[in-house]
Design a protein around this motif. Sequence first.
Motif, PDB file in Angstrom:
ATOM      1  N   GLN A   1      -3.476   2.681  -6.214  1.00  0.00           N
ATOM      2  CA  GLN A   1      -2.707   2.298  -5.045  1.00  0.00           C
ATOM      3  C   GLN A   1      -1.261   2.749  -5.241  1.00  0.00           C
ATOM      4  OE1 GLN A   1      -3.074  -1.811  -4.004  1.00  0.00           O
ATOM      5  NE2 GLN A   1      -1.697  -1.671  -2.264  1.00  0.00           N
ATOM      6  N   ASP A  99       0.491   5.192   3.650  1.00  0.00           N
ATOM      7  CA  ASP A  99      -0.959   5.288   3.782  1.00  0.00           C
ATOM      8  C   ASP A  99      -1.490   4.527   4.982  1.00  0.00           C
ATOM      9  OD1 ASP A  99      -3.820   4.565   1.596  1.00  0.00           O
ATOM     10  OD2 ASP A  99      -3.567   5.934   3.301  1.00  0.00           O
ATOM     11  N   ARG A 101      -3.900   3.919   8.184  1.00  0.00           N
ATOM     12  CA  ARG A 101      -5.262   4.331   8.546  1.00  0.00           C
ATOM     13  C   ARG A 101      -5.570   3.918   9.967  1.00  0.00           C
ATOM     14  NH1 ARG A 101      -8.096   2.780   2.685  1.00  0.00           N
ATOM     15  NH2 ARG A 101      -6.409   3.673   1.432  1.00  0.00           N
ATOM     16  N   TRP A 110      -1.506  -0.213   7.516  1.00  0.00           N
ATOM     17  CA  TRP A 110      -0.832   0.295   6.327  1.00  0.00           C
ATOM     18  C   TRP A 110      -1.408  -0.306   5.050  1.00  0.00           C
ATOM     19  CZ3 TRP A 110       2.916   4.045   7.018  1.00  0.00           C
ATOM     20  CH2 TRP A 110       3.311   4.257   8.326  1.00  0.00           C
ATOM     21  N   HIS A 111      -1.611   0.548   4.065  1.00  0.00           N
ATOM     22  CA  HIS A 111      -2.259   0.110   2.836  1.00  0.00           C
ATOM     23  C   HIS A 111      -1.350   0.094   1.623  1.00  0.00           C
ATOM     24  CE1 HIS A 111      -6.530  -0.204   4.194  1.00  0.00           C
ATOM     25  NE2 HIS A 111      -5.947   0.350   5.235  1.00  0.00           N
TER      26      HIS A 111
END
Length: 123
Positions: A1, A99, A101, A110-111
């Motif tokens: 991550q 990131d 998606r 958002w990750h």
Amino acid sequence: QVQLVESGGGLVQAGESLRLSCATSAPTLSTYDMGWYRQAPGKESEFVAAINWARGSTDVAEAVKGRFTISGDRAKKTLYLQMYWLKPEDTAIYYCTADPRGSYSDYRSWHGWGQGTQVTVSP
């Protein structure tokens, strides 16, 4: 991550400027699209701005359009949020994100999230 580290927050007076920085652990700055969110006390998280590296385009919230600019330095792997003409209502914790998606304006897309940096604007 991905790991994101923000810096640059502080206390300023209304009308002043501030630049936030976000260093990414991703292989390159453009590995993930990136953005900024903010959260004021007692309020929900609010989308501020995002950048699509492939298209070279930015998306900026209406509340800050014309005052805030998102950009990046690829050599430093750092994302910036340049803020001009700050207002007391800009007071919030500002978070760097990466990131997405889904929709940029949906925080659930958002990750990657930084720890946040406090921006306080006095009248």
